[in-house]
Motif scaffolding. Structure first.
Motif, PDB file in Angstrom:
ATOM      1  N   GLY A 139       0.800  -1.212   0.000  1.00 25.43           N
ATOM      2  CA  GLY A 139       0.000   0.000   0.000  1.00 25.43           C
ATOM      3  C   GLY A 139       0.830   1.258   0.000  1.00 25.43           C
ATOM      4  N   ASP A 159      -3.345   3.923   3.552  1.00 26.27           N
ATOM      5  CA  ASP A 159      -2.882   3.395   2.273  1.00 26.27           C
ATOM      6  C   ASP A 159      -4.035   3.207   1.282  1.00 26.27           C
ATOM      7  OD1 ASP A 159      -0.330   3.318   3.220  1.00 26.27           O
ATOM      8  OD2 ASP A 159      -0.290   1.177   3.618  1.00 26.27           O
ATOM      9  N   THR A 163      -2.422  -5.768   1.651  1.00 26.10           N
ATOM     10  CA  THR A 163      -3.001  -4.493   1.227  1.00 26.10           C
ATOM     11  C   THR A 163      -2.677  -4.198  -0.230  1.00 26.10           C
ATOM     12  OG1 THR A 163      -2.895  -3.588   3.460  1.00 26.10           O
ATOM     13  CG2 THR A 163      -3.064  -2.015   1.661  1.00 26.10           C
TER      14      THR A 163
END
Length: 523
Positions: free
Chosen positions: A28, A180, A251
Motif C-alpha cells: 500500500g 494506504d 493491502t
C-alpha cells in the motif's frame, strides 16, 4: 493481457491511463508513494491533500511523506505512525527486515511502520466499513476503498475460518491500512486515472514471521487475493540469489484487485509523468513501484501516435480525444450528425435479485437510495416466481470495480438472501451536461447521440410553477436550446420563438458541467 477482478472506469471523458510496475512487489505504501510522486510534480495530489483526505478517518495517525533513495533511485516514502494496543508480529511487505526469532518484534503494520506509545484497539471490518460509508469522501473513492477492504476481509475470513463481520485487521494494521487504501483510491481520482494496468506481481520468496508463526511467502491472505493475477518469480539480489523477503503485502494485493483492470506489459500510450514509491526494506536492488501516467495511444493517421492497442476502439474515428475521450461530436448542443461519434468501452456489472416480500414503498425507497449512492442505473421488472407468486426483479448497473459494494448495499436495503452478478462491456456514446440560465432559473441539459434533452427534474419544476404540461415545457426547451444553441458563444433570440410553447428562454450557456451524482447513466 490477463483480466481479473474489478475494473476501473475506463473510457470516461478525457481521462488518463496508468501502468504500475510490480517487479519488486507491491504494498500500500509503495503504491501510494508513486501516486504522490506524480501528484507532487503536477500539484494534483500532495502530502497535504493526503492528510486532508484521511485525517478525519484516522486522527490517531501521524503521516510522514519524504523523498528517499532506494538503491540509487529517488522515490517517495510514506510512513504512518499510529497508536496501537499491542505488538503486531513483524514488519510486513515493504517494512524493515524481520528481527531474529529470539527478538521481541516491534508493533509494525502492513507498510512497515512502528506505532507511537499509547493504546488504540485494532478496527474490525464492520467498524471500518461504517467509518468509510459515513465519511465525507467522493463516491468513487469510497466505493473503491470499500471494495479493497471487502477483498481483504474476505481473504482474512477464509484464512481464519470465520465470518467476514468477525474479521479484525490485526495482520494488516488498522490506521495505516486506511491511510494506504483510501490514499491510493483518492490519488487515482485526483490524477484522473480512469484505467490502471499492472505488470505481473513479484511476491518474493522464503518465509515471513506473523503472530500465527512463521509462514511461507506469499502469506495466506496474500495468496488468496492474488488468485487469477499473474505472479512473477522473485527478482535476483546482487548475489544472484532470489530475494528472500515478502515483497507483496495483503493491502497491495487487495488494491490491485480493486483498481487494476488488466495485467501485462506497458500498453501503448503517450506518457506524461512517472512516479516512484519506495518501500522501507533494503533488498539490494531498488525497492520501488514505478507508475507511468499518460493518455491512451491514438490510431496512426488520426493525429495521434503509436500503434492501435487494446485501449483503442477499432470503430473509432480517432481524433484528439483518444479512445478514453470520445470525439466526433460538435461542441454545440444540437448537432444531428452522429456518424462521427466515437463509442467508448466501459466495464460494467449488472446486479439482480428477485424480491417477493417488499412493499412497493420499500422497493421504491431501495431503488432511490441506490441511485443516490451513485449507481449508474436502477430498475425493477415484474416477474412471476414459483407457486404463481407475483414478484419483482430489482436490477442495478454499476462500474465493475463497484459491484461488490453495491451487491452488499442491495442486500442491506432489501433483505434479499443473495444477488446475481453479470459482468458486461457497454459501448457508450459521448455524453455531457450543460447548465443554462433561463428566466425560470437554471436548466440542465444532457447532450448525446446528436440530441439534447432537458433534465426531467427541471422540466417538472417549471411545469409545476407555470401550470403547464410536462410535454409542453420539454418541447419548448428542446426547440430553443437544442438544434439552434450550437456553441457557448451563441444565445437564443427569444423573439424568434412562439410565446405559447416557448418558456421564453434567453440564456447564456455556462459551459459543460458534470452531471449530478444522482443521475443515472443507463445504457
Amino acid at each position: 493481457m490477463t483480466r481479473v477482478g474489478s475494473n476501473t472506469e475506463a473510457g470516461q471523458g478525457m481521462g488518463q491511463i496508468a501502468h504500475l510496475d510490480c517487479s519488486t512487489g507491491v504494498s500500500g505504501d509503495k503504491f501510494l508513494g508513486a501516486l504522490l510522486d506524480i501528484g507532487e510534480q503536477t500539484g494534483a495530489f500532495t502530502a497535504e491533500d493526503l492528510r486532508a483526505l484521511v485525517g478525519p478517518l484516522v486522527p490517531e495517525a501521524a503521516i510522514t511523506v519524504e523523498r528517499v533513495r532506494s538503491s540509487g533511485i529517488a522515490a517517495v516514502s510514506v510512513r504512518v505512525r499510529a497508536h496501537l494496543r499491542r505488538p503486531l508480529a513483524t514488519a510486513r511487505g515493504s517494512g524493515e527486515a524481520p528481527p531474529p526469532p529470539s527478538a521481541n518484534p516491534p508493533a509494525v503494520a502492513d507498510n512497515g511502520t512502528a506505532p507511537c506509545d499509547g493504546a488504540v484497539p485494532h478496527r474490525a471490518w464492520a467498524d471500518i466499513r461504517q467509518t468509510l460509508t459515513a465519511a465525507a469522501l467522493p463516491a468513487q473513492v469510497r466505493a473503491r476503498a470499500l471494495t479493497a477492504f471487502g477483498e481483504l476481509a474476505l481473504a482474512e475470513a477464509r484464512v481464519h475460518g470465520r465470518a467476514e463481520e468477525e474479521v479484525h485487521f490485526h495482520e494488516v494494521g488498522a490506521a495505516d491500512s486506511i491511510v494506504d487504501i483510501v490514499g491510493v483510491c483518492g490519488g487515482l481520482a485526483a490524477l484522473g486515472i480512469e484505467k490502471l494496468t499492472a505488470t505481473s506481481v513479484a511476491v518474493g520468496s522464503g518465509t515471513v514471521r506473523t503472530s500465527h508463526g512463521t509462514l511461507p511467502v506469499p502469506a495466506p491472505a496474500t495468496a488468496i487475493l492474488l488468485a487469477g493475477i499473474p505472479v512473477a518469480e522473485a527478482p535476483a539480489a546482487p548475489d544472484g540469489q532470489p530475494i528472500a523477503y515478502e515483497l507483496t503485502t495483503p493491502t497491495g494485493a487487495a488494491l490491485l484487485r480493486a483498481c487494476a483492470e488488466s495485467f501485462g506489459p506497458l500498453p501503448a500510450m503517450m506518457p506524461h509523468a512517472t512516479g516512484y514509491g519506495a518501500g522501507t526494506l533494503q533488498i539490494g536492488v531498488p525497492n520501488v513501484c514505478q507508475l507511468v501516467l499518460g493518455e491512451p495511444a491514438r490510431h496512426e493517421g488520426h493525429g495521434g501516435h503509436g500503434e492501435p492497442n487494446e485501449h483503442d476502439d477499432p470503430d473509432s474515428n480517432g481524433g484528439p480525444g483518444g479512445p478514453c475521450g470520445p470525439v466526433g461530436l460538435d461542441p454545440g448542443l444540437g448537432t444531428s450528425d452522429t456518424t462521427a461519434t466515437a463509442l467508448t468501452n466501459e466495464a460494467v456489472s449488472v446486479l439482480e435479485t428477485n424480491l417477493d416480500h417488499l412493499s412497493p414503498e420499500a422497493l421504491a425507497f431501495a431503488a432511490e437510495q441506490l441511485l443516490a449512492e451513485g449507481a449508474l442505473d436502477v430498475w425493477a421488472t415484474p416477474i412471476m416466481m414459483k407457486k404463481g407468486r407475483p414478484a419483482v426483479t430489482l436490477s442495478l448497473l454499476a462500474r465493475r470495480e463497484d459491484a461488490g459494494h453495491y451487491a452488499a448495499r442491495m442486500i442491506a436495503l432489501t433483505g434479499s438472501l443473495g444477488v446475481r452478478r453479470l459482468d458486461l462491456e457497454r459501448l457508450k456514446v459521448p455524453r455531457s451536461s450543460l447548465a443554462v440560465e433561463t428566466p425560470y432559473g437554471q436548466v440542465r441539459f444532457k447532450q448525446g447521440a446528436g440530441r439534447t434533452r432537458p433534465e426531467a427534474d427541471d422540466v417538472a419544476r417549471i411545469a409545476r410553477e407555470q401550470g403547464r404540461s410536462f410535454t409542453d415545457v420539454a418541447g419548448g426547451l428542446e426547440r430553443d436550446y437544442g438544434t439552434d444553441h450550437a456553441s457557448p458563444s451563441r444565445t437564443k433570440n427569444p423573439s424568434a420563438t412562439s410565446s405559447s410553447s416557448n418558456p421564453s428562454v434567453s440564456a447564456t450557456d455556462t459551459g459543460p458541467r458534470p452531471a449530478p451524482a444522482s443521475e443515472s447513466e443507463s445504457s
